[in-house]
Each structure stands twice: as C-alpha cells, then as structure tokens.
Design an enzyme around this catalytic site. Structure first.
Site, PDB file in Angstrom:
ATOM      1  N   LYS A  15     -55.951  41.907  84.423  1.00  0.00           N
ATOM      2  CA  LYS A  15     -56.808  41.831  86.056  1.00  0.00           C
ATOM      3  C   LYS A  15     -56.270  40.058  85.906  1.00  0.00           C
ATOM      4  CE  LYS A  15     -60.916  41.996  84.742  1.00  0.00           C
ATOM      5  NZ  LYS A  15     -60.658  42.245  82.962  1.00  0.00           N
ATOM      6  N   ARG A  90     -69.833  42.550  87.032  1.00  0.00           N
ATOM      7  CA  ARG A  90     -69.468  42.841  85.262  1.00  0.00           C
ATOM      8  C   ARG A  90     -70.894  44.006  85.081  1.00  0.00           C
ATOM      9  NH1 ARG A  90     -66.731  38.943  83.366  1.00  0.00           N
ATOM     10  NH2 ARG A  90     -65.327  39.311  81.244  1.00  0.00           N
ATOM     11  N   ARG A 127     -52.802  36.124  72.633  1.00  0.00           N
ATOM     12  CA  ARG A 127     -52.555  35.378  73.865  1.00  0.00           C
ATOM     13  C   ARG A 127     -53.139  33.950  73.898  1.00  0.00           C
ATOM     14  NH1 ARG A 127     -56.796  37.388  78.449  1.00  0.00           N
ATOM     15  NH2 ARG A 127     -58.587  36.076  77.601  1.00  0.00           N
ATOM     16  N   ARG A 160     -57.738  30.226  73.727  1.00  0.00           N
ATOM     17  CA  ARG A 160     -59.270  30.743  73.978  1.00  0.00           C
ATOM     18  C   ARG A 160     -60.120  30.769  73.435  1.00  0.00           C
ATOM     19  NH1 ARG A 160     -60.158  34.715  79.328  1.00  0.00           N
ATOM     20  NH2 ARG A 160     -62.513  34.773  78.048  1.00  0.00           N
ATOM     21  N   ARG A 171     -67.648  41.110  72.337  1.00  0.00           N
ATOM     22  CA  ARG A 171     -66.593  41.565  74.193  1.00  0.00           C
ATOM     23  C   ARG A 171     -66.199  42.802  75.114  1.00  0.00           C
ATOM     24  NH1 ARG A 171     -62.365  36.607  74.920  1.00  0.00           N
ATOM     25  NH2 ARG A 171     -61.880  37.822  76.817  1.00  0.00           N
TER      26      ARG A 171
HETATM   27  P1  AMP Z   1     -63.712  36.300  81.557  1.00  0.00           P
HETATM   28  O1  AMP Z   1     -62.774  34.978  81.851  1.00  0.00           O
HETATM   29  O2  AMP Z   1     -63.462  36.772  82.609  1.00  0.00           O
HETATM   30  O3  AMP Z   1     -63.054  37.284  80.550  1.00  0.00           O
HETATM   31  O4  AMP Z   1     -65.126  35.953  80.829  1.00  0.00           O
HETATM   32  C1  AMP Z   1     -65.432  34.878  79.951  1.00  0.00           C
HETATM   33  C2  AMP Z   1     -66.981  35.081  80.030  1.00  0.00           C
HETATM   34  O5  AMP Z   1     -67.510  34.473  81.059  1.00  0.00           O
HETATM   35  C3  AMP Z   1     -67.092  36.273  79.561  1.00  0.00           C
HETATM   36  O6  AMP Z   1     -67.569  36.411  77.935  1.00  0.00           O
HETATM   37  C4  AMP Z   1     -69.343  35.535  79.742  1.00  0.00           C
HETATM   38  O7  AMP Z   1     -69.662  35.401  78.775  1.00  0.00           O
HETATM   39  C5  AMP Z   1     -68.397  34.906  81.425  1.00  0.00           C
HETATM   40  N1  AMP Z   1     -68.594  35.137  82.436  1.00  0.00           N
HETATM   41  C6  AMP Z   1     -67.769  35.595  83.285  1.00  0.00           C
HETATM   42  N2  AMP Z   1     -67.951  36.302  84.615  1.00  0.00           N
HETATM   43  C7  AMP Z   1     -68.698  37.594  83.910  1.00  0.00           C
HETATM   44  C8  AMP Z   1     -69.676  38.434  85.392  1.00  0.00           C
HETATM   45  N3  AMP Z   1     -69.036  38.796  86.665  1.00  0.00           N
HETATM   46  N4  AMP Z   1     -71.362  38.180  84.555  1.00  0.00           N
HETATM   47  C9  AMP Z   1     -71.803  37.965  83.293  1.00  0.00           C
HETATM   48  N5  AMP Z   1     -70.925  36.575  82.500  1.00  0.00           N
HETATM   49  C10 AMP Z   1     -69.408  36.803  83.172  1.00  0.00           C
END
Ligand code: AMP
Length: 226
Positions: A15, A90, A127, A160, A171
């Site tokens: 994404k 989410r 990654r 990361r 996740r």
């Molecule tokens: P991502 O970079 O999108 O994989 O997000 C990394 C982490 O940030 C996730 O595993 C959540 O802990 C938090 N996070 C990001 N976006 C959201 C969201 N819309 N709602 C809740 N937690 C979020």
C-alpha cells in the site's frame, strides 16, 4: 473532482509504495497514519510515547486518538483537493468516522490490494526502510543494509522495529480480526475496487491507476479483481 482514496489491504500488501507513486503522479498528499505515528514517536510527543508501546506489540492505537490525528490532517489545505489514505481506516469505527469527515467532499474511492497471506510474513520480515524518511527500500537484501542508501533522501536503511516475525504474526492477526471486516463495509459501494497485489510492482500500479480512474468516473465494475 478530487480523488479521495482509501488504500485497503494487509500489512505488506504494498500500500505504502503504491500510494507514494500515485500521490506523486496525481499531486495529492499520501497520508499514512503509521508514518505519522512513527514521526510522533521520533519527536517524543505524548501521543508518540503512548503509541510506541502499542505499535511495538503489533496492536492498534485507540480509535479516538487516531481519528483525532486524521481529522486534523484532513483539515490542512493540501488535503482539500484530494488525498490518499494509507493505513487508515483500520476498524469499522474509524471507517464510520471517516464517512462523517467526508460530508461535503467527493465520495471516497476504496481500493483493496489483495495478497495471499503466505507471502506477507516473508515480505514484511525481509523489508528494509529508510531510517529518516521511512521509504521502503525495494529489492535491497539484508546483506546490503550497510552499503545501500535510501533512493529518496540518502538516509541509512534499517528494519522497522515491528517487522520481526513475532510482531508481524500479531499484526496479521489484528488485520484479520479488525481490518478485514472493512472490505464488507465498503464492498457494496460503486466506488469500491479490488486489485491483485501479488504481481510485479509496475503491474500492480497500472491496475491500481486504472481501478482508481474507473471508480472515480463512476464505472460499474465494483468488486472485480482486475
Ligand atoms: P503501518 O505503518 O500502517 O503498518 O502502521 C504501524 C502501526 O501503527 C500499526 O501496527 C498500529 O500499531 C499503528 N497504526 C497505524 N495506523 C493505525 C490506525 N489507523 N489505527 C490504529 N493503529 C494504527
């Protein structure tokens, strides 16, 4: 008409990479809640300090906090004429809140990027991302981490902190439980599309761009995997 796009799909579906490219091509901001939270962690703000613990466990930050963050971001001038949301919504509660924020704006276009779960753990645990700007380092092997720099900003690469196997598995579990139901929430809309994310990156991008254009122009192909 503005493009107000939601990118759905599991962690590791691509994404962020696709959203970066489309945002640059269309001249609209990519809004990644994960990036915003990581910036808050780096800056040591109160939200960042609280979010870090939750993120490192692979769980979700509370709806209330993240909805507040997105509301403020969408109010900024650069998002008035379109945006690409990556990683938000989410949960169904976040999707409902986003629908309210869309009052008076063009309808959301929603694209679900589909990738078989078996591919995701491998993609995520291997990654590398830029330490400074967070951009994914496409195709760089772990063995080249010390000698390769970010193509966007020249920053150093790293893994990361939530891309280790135990957290990735959590996740993906959280995705199935809390985020996958969003596909049903959006599926019946005429502006919903699904794209096959298990293809070469350029192919995914071409399908994404086509899906977005057909949805935005009111095409009637909702739900078809293209
Ligand atoms: P991502 O970079 O999108 O994989 O997000 C990394 C982490 O940030 C996730 O595993 C959540 O802990 C938090 N996070 C990001 N976006 C959201 C969201 N819309 N709602 C809740 N937690 C979020």
């Amino acid at each position: 008409m503005s493009l107000n796009l939601v990118m759905l799909g599991p962690p590791g579906a691509g994404k962020g990479t696709q959203a970066d490219r489309l945002a640059a091509a269309r001249g609209i901001p990519k809004i990644s809640t994960g990036d915003m939270l990581r910036e808050a962690v780096k800056a040591g703000t109160e939200i960042g300090l609280r979010a870090k613990v939750v993120m490192d466990r692979g769980e979700l930050v509370s709806d209330e906090v993240i909805i507040g963050v997105v509301r403020e971001r969408l109010d900024k001038a650069d998002a008035r004429h379109g945006f690409i949301l990556d990683g938000f919504p989410r949960t169904v509660a976040q999707a409902r809140a986003l629908d309210k924020l869309m009052d008076g704006r063009d309808p959301l276009v929603v694209v679900d990027i589909i990738v078989p779960e078996a591919d995701l753990v491998e993609r995520l645990t291997s990654r590398l991302v830029c330490e400074d700007c967070g951009t994914n380092a496409e195709g760089v092997l772990r063995s080249a981490i010390a000698t390769t720099r970010c193509v966007r900003c020249g920053g150093r690469l790293k893994q990361r902190s939530d891309d280790n196997e135990a957290v990735v598995i959590e996740r993906l579990k959280v995705y199935r439980r809390d985020t996958q139901p969003l596909v049903d929430y959006y599926r019946s809309r005429p502006t919903f599309r699904a794209v096959n994310g298990a293809q070469a990156m350029d192919r995914v991008y071409a399908d994404l761009a086509e899906a977005v254009d057909s949805a935005a122009s009111g095409g009637a192909l909702g739900g078809a995997v293209r």
